[in-house]
Each structure stands twice: as structure tokens, then as C-alpha cells.
Write a protein that holds these residues in place. Structure first.
Motif, PDB file in Angstrom:
ATOM      1  N   UNK A   1       0.832  -1.207   0.000  1.00  0.00           N
ATOM      2  CA  UNK A   1       0.000   0.000   0.000  1.00  0.00           C
ATOM      3  C   UNK A   1       0.867   1.257   0.000  1.00  0.00           C
ATOM      4  N   UNK A   2       1.964   1.228   0.755  1.00  0.00           N
ATOM      5  CA  UNK A   2       2.864   2.382   0.779  1.00  0.00           C
ATOM      6  C   UNK A   2       3.494   2.589  -0.590  1.00  0.00           C
ATOM      7  N   UNK A   3       3.890   1.510  -1.226  1.00  0.00           N
ATOM      8  CA  UNK A   3       4.496   1.611  -2.549  1.00  0.00           C
ATOM      9  C   UNK A   3       3.525   2.264  -3.536  1.00  0.00           C
ATOM     10  N   UNK A   4       2.262   1.891  -3.436  1.00  0.00           N
ATOM     11  CA  UNK A   4       1.253   2.492  -4.310  1.00  0.00           C
ATOM     12  C   UNK A   4       1.016   3.954  -3.936  1.00  0.00           C
ATOM     13  N   UNK A   5       0.911   4.226  -2.646  1.00  0.00           N
ATOM     14  CA  UNK A   5       0.592   5.590  -2.192  1.00  0.00           C
ATOM     15  C   UNK A   5       1.712   6.569  -2.494  1.00  0.00           C
ATOM     16  N   UNK A   6       2.951   6.140  -2.388  1.00  0.00           N
ATOM     17  CA  UNK A   6       4.046   7.097  -2.574  1.00  0.00           C
ATOM     18  C   UNK A   6       4.156   7.555  -4.028  1.00  0.00           C
ATOM     19  N   UNK A   7       3.520   6.819  -4.943  1.00  0.00           N
ATOM     20  CA  UNK A   7       3.525   7.265  -6.340  1.00  0.00           C
ATOM     21  C   UNK A   7       2.684   8.526  -6.528  1.00  0.00           C
ATOM     22  N   UNK A   8       1.903   8.892  -5.499  1.00  0.00           N
ATOM     23  CA  UNK A   8       1.091  10.104  -5.577  1.00  0.00           C
ATOM     24  C   UNK A   8       1.898  11.364  -5.286  1.00  0.00           C
ATOM     25  N   UNK A   9       3.124  11.187  -4.776  1.00  0.00           N
ATOM     26  CA  UNK A   9       3.923  12.337  -4.330  1.00  0.00           C
ATOM     27  C   UNK A   9       5.137  12.537  -5.238  1.00  0.00           C
ATOM     28  N   UNK A  10       5.527  13.786  -5.406  1.00  0.00           N
ATOM     29  CA  UNK A  10       6.716  14.078  -6.197  1.00  0.00           C
ATOM     30  C   UNK A  10       7.953  13.959  -5.304  1.00  0.00           C
ATOM     31  N   UNK A  11       9.166  13.972  -5.897  1.00  0.00           N
ATOM     32  CA  UNK A  11      10.391  13.785  -5.099  1.00  0.00           C
ATOM     33  C   UNK A  11      10.534  14.771  -3.949  1.00  0.00           C
ATOM     34  N   UNK A  12      10.166  16.026  -4.166  1.00  0.00           N
ATOM     35  CA  UNK A  12      10.294  17.023  -3.093  1.00  0.00           C
ATOM     36  C   UNK A  12       9.355  16.688  -1.932  1.00  0.00           C
ATOM     37  N   UNK A  13       8.153  16.259  -2.263  1.00  0.00           N
ATOM     38  CA  UNK A  13       7.192  15.889  -1.218  1.00  0.00           C
ATOM     39  C   UNK A  13       7.676  14.653  -0.447  1.00  0.00           C
ATOM     40  N   UNK A  14       8.230  13.692  -1.172  1.00  0.00           N
ATOM     41  CA  UNK A  14       8.747  12.486  -0.516  1.00  0.00           C
ATOM     42  C   UNK A  14       9.918  12.825   0.397  1.00  0.00           C
ATOM     43  N   UNK A  15      10.756  13.767  -0.032  1.00  0.00           N
ATOM     44  CA  UNK A  15      11.881  14.180   0.807  1.00  0.00           C
ATOM     45  C   UNK A  15      11.375  14.797   2.105  1.00  0.00           C
ATOM     46  N   UNK A  16      10.349  15.641   2.001  1.00  0.00           N
ATOM     47  CA  UNK A  16       9.787  16.280   3.189  1.00  0.00           C
ATOM     48  C   UNK A  16       9.123  15.249   4.096  1.00  0.00           C
ATOM     49  N   UNK A  17       8.434  14.278   3.499  1.00  0.00           N
ATOM     50  CA  UNK A  17       7.785  13.232   4.289  1.00  0.00           C
ATOM     51  C   UNK A  17       8.814  12.376   5.021  1.00  0.00           C
ATOM     52  N   UNK A  18       9.895  12.027   4.336  1.00  0.00           N
ATOM     53  CA  UNK A  18      10.935  11.205   4.965  1.00  0.00           C
ATOM     54  C   UNK A  18      11.567  11.944   6.140  1.00  0.00           C
ATOM     55  N   UNK A  19      11.831  13.240   5.966  1.00  0.00           N
ATOM     56  CA  UNK A  19      12.433  14.030   7.034  1.00  0.00           C
ATOM     57  C   UNK A  19      11.482  14.133   8.226  1.00  0.00           C
ATOM     58  N   UNK A  20      10.213  14.427   7.946  1.00  0.00           N
ATOM     59  CA  UNK A  20       9.229  14.522   9.023  1.00  0.00           C
ATOM     60  C   UNK A  20       9.005  13.165   9.673  1.00  0.00           C
ATOM     61  N   UNK A  21       9.115  12.108   8.879  1.00  0.00           N
ATOM     62  CA  UNK A  21       8.943  10.767   9.420  1.00  0.00           C
ATOM     63  C   UNK A  21      10.017  10.405  10.426  1.00  0.00           C
TER      64      UNK A  21
END
Length: 220
Positions: A173-193
Motif C-alpha cells: 500500500x505504501x508503494x502504491x501511495x508514494x507514487x502520488x507524491x513528487x520527489x520534493x514531497x517524498x523528501x519532506x515526508x521522509x524528514x518529518x517521518x
């Protein structure tokens, strides 16, 4: 205290309660689900389902009554509504596979009319082929309720609940969901995570694994 009776195929509100239940990634007051909360979520999900089925039946009637000489604008409007209906079905309560299969069949019929209108124009035909490939990919992503819930214009997942929801998801599910975000958004999510897990006592190992997946996607 009454026992909680969760649905076999929960709707979006009940599903979100299940994400929060006993989940240390969410604020403590949200982790205990009361019978009243569950009853309200199930009632609202059911009301939404009844309205959805009524709208779906009306759309089916409209789509099947399209005259052969219907204009392209009307045909494309029906196709867009069918795509929206498929997405709506993905977040509804109960098993909606039959409705989704019905939508796919109707879309195929509508696309035949669109292709007929395109004639032998190679550019138009290629655009239609690209659109069908994108639709197929989108429908596959909607097999994951998390994706459907995130795409909902009235999503039950607030901005503050996005990370806990992602880090609680299954790997698929995460693999599918992360395709909704662009690289900058994923970077911010990883940092906040990373910050969230540092601040969470007894953070599950599964959440740390999901964070690693978010970080890898960020670097790709």
C-alpha cells in the motif's frame, strides 16, 4: 464496555478509525475507539454508499442511452464521470468489485465511440492509447484503499494524519501511495517521518521499515 464490531468491508471513515486504533503513531486520545465513534462512522459510510449507488444507477442509465450520434463533448463527459465513479467505488463500504467491473465495461464501450470519432488520425489514436494505459495504472493503484482515501476530495486523512497513515500501511500500500507524491514531497515526508519516529515511544519496527522505503524513494 460494548465490544466493537468492525465491518468486513469498511468504508473510509471506519477504515480510518482502524488505522488509529492502538496505533502509537497517532496522538494518544485518538487510539481508543469508542462504540459511539464506530457507530457514527459506519452510519455515515452507509449513507454515503446509498447515495453513491443511486448516482451510479443514474449514470449507467445515461451512459447506456447515449444516442449513436452523440457529440464528442457529451461522450467525454460521460467517460470522465465513469472514471470518477470507479474512484468513488474504491473508497466505499462493502465489496464494490462488481460495480467497478461494470464501470470498466462501460468505459470500454464509451472508448469505442471515442476511437471511432478519432478515425485514422495517428496522433489522436496514440493519445487515446496513452490515456488507456494511464487509466489502467490508476485503476490498479485504487485497489489499495489508502490510495483511494488519499485521493478523496473530502479525505478523512488530515495533513497531520498523513505520515502516521503512510507509516502504518502495508509495504504494498505504501508503494502504491508514494507514487502520488513528487520527489520534493517524498523528501519532506521522509524528514518529518524521522522526527515522528524519534518522538514516538515504542515506535513499531514496521513503521521504521516504511520510513526506509520512503527514504529510498526520495533518493531515486
Amino acid at each position: 464496555m460494548s465490544s466493537l464490531r468492525f465491518s468486513t468491508f469498511p468504508g473510509k471513515r471506519e477504515r480510518h478509525l482502524l488505522r488509529k486504533q492502538h496505533n502509537p503513531l497517532f496522538p494518544e486520545p485518538q487510539r481508543t475507539i469508542t462504540p459511539a465513534q464506530l457507530e457514527q462512522a459506519q452510519r455515515l459510510d452507509h449513507e454515503e454508499l446509498v447515495e453513491f449507488i443511486s448516482s451510479f444507477r443514474a449514470l449507467v442509465h445515461e451512459a447506456t442511452q447515449l444516442p449513436e450520434n452523440a457529440g464528442s463533448e457529451r461522450i467525454l463527459a460521460i467517460k470522465e464521470r465513469l472514471d470518477q465513479t470507479y474512484e468513488q467505488a474504491a473508497r466505499m463500504a462493502d465489496d464494490q468489485h462488481e460495480i467497478q467491473q461494470g464501470v470498466e465495461k462501460l468505459v470500454a464501450v464509451v472508448m469505442q465511440a471515442v476511437r471511432k470519432g478519432a478515425g485514422s488520425d495517428p496522433l489522436a489514436l496514440q493519445e487515446l492509447a496513452d490515456e488507456e494505459a494511464a487509466r489502467s495504472t490508476h485503476y490498479a493503484l485504487l485497489a489499495y484503499p489508502l490510495v483511494a482515501d488519499l485521493l478523496d476530495p473530502d479525505s478523512v486523512i488530515s495533513e497531520q494524519e498523513l505520515l502516521p497513515s503512510l507509516l502504518s500501511a502495508s509495504p504494498e500500500a505504501l508503494r502504491a501511495a508514494r507514487s502520488l507524491f513528487d520527489p520534493a514531497q517524498l523528501a519532506a515526508l521522509a524528514e518529518a517521518g524521522r522526527t515522528l519516529l524519534e518522538e514516538t515511544a515504542n515506535a513499531p519496527d514496521e513503521a521504521r521499515a516504511r520510513l526506509r522505503e520512503l527514504s529510498r524513494q526520495r533518493d531515486n
